[in-house]
Structures are given as structure tokens and as C-alpha cells.
Design an enzyme around this catalytic site. Structure first.
Site, short mmCIF file in Angstrom:
data_model
loop_
_atom_site.label_atom_id
_atom_site.label_comp_id
_atom_site.label_asym_id
_atom_site.label_seq_id
_atom_site.Cartn_x
_atom_site.Cartn_y
_atom_site.Cartn_z
N HIS A 14 0.09 2.57 -1.98
CA HIS A 14 1.32 2.26 -1.26
C HIS A 14 1.98 1.07 -1.96
O HIS A 14 1.41 0.47 -2.87
CB HIS A 14 1.03 1.93 0.22
CG HIS A 14 0.17 0.73 0.37
ND1 HIS A 14 -1.21 0.79 0.43
CD2 HIS A 14 0.49 -0.59 0.40
CE1 HIS A 14 -1.69 -0.43 0.50
NE2 HIS A 14 -0.68 -1.27 0.47
N THR A 46 -3.58 -6.79 4.11
CA THR A 46 -2.40 -7.66 4.29
C THR A 46 -1.52 -7.17 5.44
O THR A 46 -0.42 -7.69 5.66
CB THR A 46 -1.54 -7.72 3.02
OG1 THR A 46 -0.95 -6.42 2.81
CG2 THR A 46 -2.35 -8.15 1.82
N THR A 47 -2.03 -6.15 6.16
CA THR A 47 -1.34 -5.70 7.36
C THR A 47 -2.34 -5.71 8.51
O THR A 47 -3.56 -5.67 8.27
CB THR A 47 -0.85 -4.24 7.22
OG1 THR A 47 -2.00 -3.42 6.98
CG2 THR A 47 0.14 -4.08 6.10
N GLU A 62 3.43 -9.25 -2.81
CA GLU A 62 2.65 -9.99 -1.80
C GLU A 62 1.93 -11.16 -2.45
O GLU A 62 2.11 -12.31 -2.05
CB GLU A 62 1.65 -9.04 -1.12
CG GLU A 62 2.36 -7.94 -0.33
CD GLU A 62 1.57 -7.48 0.86
OE1 GLU A 62 0.45 -6.97 0.66
OE2 GLU A 62 2.06 -7.62 1.98
N HIS A 71 5.57 1.53 7.63
CA HIS A 71 5.30 0.20 7.05
C HIS A 71 5.43 0.24 5.53
O HIS A 71 5.65 -0.78 4.89
CB HIS A 71 3.88 -0.27 7.40
CG HIS A 71 3.61 -0.23 8.87
ND1 HIS A 71 4.26 -1.05 9.76
CD2 HIS A 71 2.79 0.54 9.61
CE1 HIS A 71 3.83 -0.80 10.98
NE2 HIS A 71 2.94 0.16 10.92
N HIS A 80 4.76 -2.57 -1.73
CA HIS A 80 5.45 -3.63 -1.00
C HIS A 80 6.66 -4.02 -1.84
O HIS A 80 6.55 -4.10 -3.07
CB HIS A 80 4.53 -4.84 -0.81
CG HIS A 80 3.27 -4.49 -0.10
ND1 HIS A 80 3.15 -4.56 1.27
CD2 HIS A 80 2.07 -4.01 -0.55
CE1 HIS A 80 1.92 -4.17 1.63
NE2 HIS A 80 1.26 -3.83 0.53
N HIS A 132 -0.42 -1.19 -4.37
CA HIS A 132 -1.85 -1.32 -4.02
C HIS A 132 -2.51 0.05 -4.03
O HIS A 132 -2.01 0.98 -3.38
CB HIS A 132 -1.99 -1.95 -2.63
CG HIS A 132 -1.57 -3.38 -2.61
ND1 HIS A 132 -1.07 -4.01 -1.48
CD2 HIS A 132 -1.56 -4.31 -3.58
CE1 HIS A 132 -0.78 -5.26 -1.76
NE2 HIS A 132 -1.08 -5.48 -3.05
N1 LIG Z 1 -1.90 -4.19 1.62
S1 LIG Z 1 -3.16 -3.39 2.12
O1 LIG Z 1 -3.79 -2.73 0.98
O2 LIG Z 1 -4.03 -4.28 2.85
C1 LIG Z 1 -2.63 -2.11 3.20
C2 LIG Z 1 -1.32 -2.02 3.60
F1 LIG Z 1 -0.41 -2.93 3.26
C3 LIG Z 1 -0.90 -0.95 4.38
F2 LIG Z 1 0.41 -0.89 4.76
C4 LIG Z 1 -1.77 0.03 4.76
S2 LIG Z 1 -1.17 1.38 5.69
O3 LIG Z 1 -2.23 2.29 6.00
O4 LIG Z 1 -0.12 1.96 4.86
C5 LIG Z 1 -0.40 0.81 7.15
C6 LIG Z 1 -1.27 -0.10 7.93
O5 LIG Z 1 -2.62 0.13 7.83
C7 LIG Z 1 -3.10 -0.06 4.40
N2 LIG Z 1 -3.92 0.94 4.85
C8 LIG Z 1 -5.35 0.88 4.85
C9 LIG Z 1 -5.86 -0.18 5.81
C10 LIG Z 1 -6.43 0.57 7.00
C11 LIG Z 1 -6.54 1.98 6.55
C12 LIG Z 1 -7.17 3.08 7.16
C13 LIG Z 1 -7.03 4.35 6.56
C14 LIG Z 1 -6.30 4.49 5.38
C15 LIG Z 1 -5.70 3.40 4.77
C16 LIG Z 1 -5.91 2.17 5.36
C17 LIG Z 1 -3.52 -1.14 3.60
F3 LIG Z 1 -4.80 -1.23 3.19
ZN LIG Z 2 -0.67 -3.28 0.37
#
Ligand SMILES: NS(=O)(=O)c1c(F)c(F)c(S(=O)(=O)CCO)c(N[C@H]2CCc3ccccc32)c1F
Ligand SMILES: [Zn+2]
Length: 263
Positions: free
Chosen positions: A91, A198-199, A104, A66, A93, A117
Site C-alpha cells: 500500500h 503506522t495505522t 511517513e 485509508h 502513503h 510499504h
Molecule cells: N503502514 S503499515 O504498514 O503499518 C499499514 C498501513 F498503513 C495500512 F494502512 C494498513 S491497511 O490494512 O491498509 C489499513 C489499516 O490496517 C496496514 N495493514 C496491515 C496491518 C493490519 C493488517 C491485517 C491484515 C492485512 C494487512 C494488515 C498496514 F500494515
Molecule cells: Zn504503510
């Protein structure tokens, strides 16, 4: 959990079929429209601790299908919020090679080239991010708009390794560096509101801080980000490019967005 994408039958309009919170309240991202903004003189400059990591440390860079994510050590944290929020990962976008707009959050409808982010969790109350991710005071994410402009040496500290994580679930170790150098010049000017991941699973658990000032990376660096990665696995015969990984702005309802700047 169930697979989800940014386009097609598993795209964002169907996320709520498997992830009910995605159809709920307090969703992110949103458009920062001038009439939603309220100046709050009590919003302090963002202060972070231990972001200047030693090059002796190594960080895991991964393609999770993602986004490209860099795992961060939990001794990095935000110290200017009511609780200590320790870093978990950062990470990005982005758009695509011909659509240089993939942020976003948007400002009066303006979409930036990309958005970084830095995800933190409330380490005063929860032992790790997995326990914090679905709690109302669980997460704090710092959002940084990315514009195309000057070459940015800080981003190259890991952009140059992207060819090692072209395919989904590939991970490599990269030398740590000063994560503070990825942040914009002014940490005192930002948008603040209560929102969500946002995911999927879209938990309404995020205290959002989006800095007003973007950072710049060069067109070449942006294209490296936008064209290097696949959402598909290495052994799959059909490759799926990883781009356009941004959720569209959600309904703000009557949510107020606080700003730390008067203009
Ligand atoms: N735009 S965002 O900041 O809302 C956001 C993301 F856009 C995103 F892609 C991810 S992820 O972990 O790379 C993939 C799906 O969770 C996370 N990951 C977070 C959410 C859940 C989780 C659990 C353990 C480590 C990281 C995360 C995320 F917080
Ligand atoms: Zn993000």
C-alpha cells in the site's frame, strides 16, 4: 474497529482513545536523524523470492478508505531475515496534489513525496497475517521512499486501474506483474529498526526495513495517486478525498536505528 482518520476529531492525536497501542512504545514512523544511526556490518542485503509474478496471475487492488492496497500471494517472501516473512499486501502513503510530500519516515527531517510499504508476516510461526499482526515478531515491512522524477512503468501496471477503485471498499482484479520492479536499485542499503504499524491498531509488531534509495515516479503518476481516490463510499453525497494519509514521526526515545551503509 472504531473509525479513524488522518485529520479532524478522529485524527492521529486521538487514535489512542480507541487504540491504546497508538499511545504506547516503539511507535512508527520515525525521523532517521544522523545521530540515531549506527552502522551494522552484519546487515545482509535484502533478498526476496517469487516477486516476479506471472502475468497469468491476477491480484486484487482495493481502496480500503485509508490507502490503495494490492493483495499479494503468500508464495512471495523475504528470505534474508531470521524467519521467512511471506507477503500479504502493499500500500502507499502520499501527500496531496499541492503538497508533494507524504512519506511517513523522514531523513533528517526531509519528507519524500510518498512511501510504499510491502507488508509481510512471519509464516514460520503464524498461519496468516491476522494471527501475526499483534505478535512482537509478527510482521516485516519493506519501506520504499517515492520521489518525483522519471516515469516509472512498473507503477503504471496498477496506477492505470485506480479509476476502478475511486471509492471506499471498491476492489478490482488486475493482472499480476513483477513486484520486484517496484523496489529501488539497491537492496543492500537500508535503515532497520523495531517499530509498529503506522495505522491503528498500531501494534508494536513490525521489523522495519526502509531502503535508503528512493524510487521515482513522474509528476503525472504522482498526481494520479494523490487525486484519484476518495475515503468516502460511492453512495455518499459528500465526497472525502483520500490524501495526506501519513502519520507524523513518533518519538524515537533512545531507539537505535541500524544502517547497512557507511556512506
Ligand atoms: N503502514 S503499515 O504498514 O503499518 C499499514 C498501513 F498503513 C495500512 F494502512 C494498513 S491497511 O490494512 O491498509 C489499513 C489499516 O490496517 C496496514 N495493514 C496491515 C496491518 C493490519 C493488517 C491485517 C491484515 C492485512 C494487512 C494488515 C498496514 F500494515
Ligand atoms: Zn504503510
Amino acid at each position: 474497529g472504531a473509525k479513524w482518520t488522518y485529520n479532524g476529531p478522529d485524527g492521529e492525536h486521538n487514535w489512542s482513545n480507541n487504540y491504546p497501542f497508538c499511545g504506547g512504545a516503539f511507535q512508527s514512523p520515525i525521523d532517521f536523524q544522523t545521530q540515531l544511526l549506527r552502522y551494522d556490518p552484519n546487515l545482509p542485503p535484502i533478498q526476496v523470492q517469487n516477486y516476479n509474478l506471472s502475468t497469468k496471475e491476477q491480484l486484487t487492488l482495493s481502496n480500503n478508505g485509508h490507502s490503495v492496497q494490492l493483495y499479494l500471494p503468500s508464495h512471495m517472501y523475504i528470505s534474508s531475515l531470521p524467519h521467512r516473512y511471506s507477503a500479504a499486501q502493499l500500500h502507499f502513503h502520499w501527500g496531496s496534489s499541492n503538497l508533494l510530500t507524504g512519506s511517513e519516515h523522514t531523513v533528517n527531517g526531509k519528507r519524500f513525496a510518498g512511501e510504499m510499504h510491502v507488508v509481510h508476516f512471519n509464516s514460520d510461526k503464524y498461519p496468516n497475517i491476522s494471527m501475526a499482526v499483534d505478535k512482537h515478531d509478527g510482521l516485516a515491512v519493506l519501506g520504499v521512499f517515492i520521489e518525483i522524477g522519471e516515469f516509472n512503468p512498473a507503477f503504471d501496471k496498477f496506477f492505470k486501474y485506480m479509476n476502478g477503485i475511486k471509492y471506499r471498499d471498491q476492489k478490482i482484479q488486475v493482472p499480476a506483474f513483477n513486484i520486484h520492479a517496484l523496489l529501488p536499485a539497491r537492496l543492500d542499503e537500508y535503515y532497520r529498526y523495531d517499530g509498529s504499524l503506522t495505522t491503528p491498531p498500531c501494534y508494536p509488531s513490525v521489523l522495519w526495513t526502509v531502503f535508503r534509495r528512493p524510487v521515482t515516479i513522474s509528476r503525472k503518476q504522482f498526481l494520479a495517486l494523490a487525486t484519484a481516490l476518495y475515503a468516502s463510499y460511492a453512495q455518499e453525497s459528500t465526497t472525502v478525498p483520500l490524501h495526506g494519509n501519513y502519520r507524523k514521526p513518533q518519538i524515537a526515545d533512545n531507539r537505535v536505528v541500524l544502517v547497512s551503509f557507511k556512506d
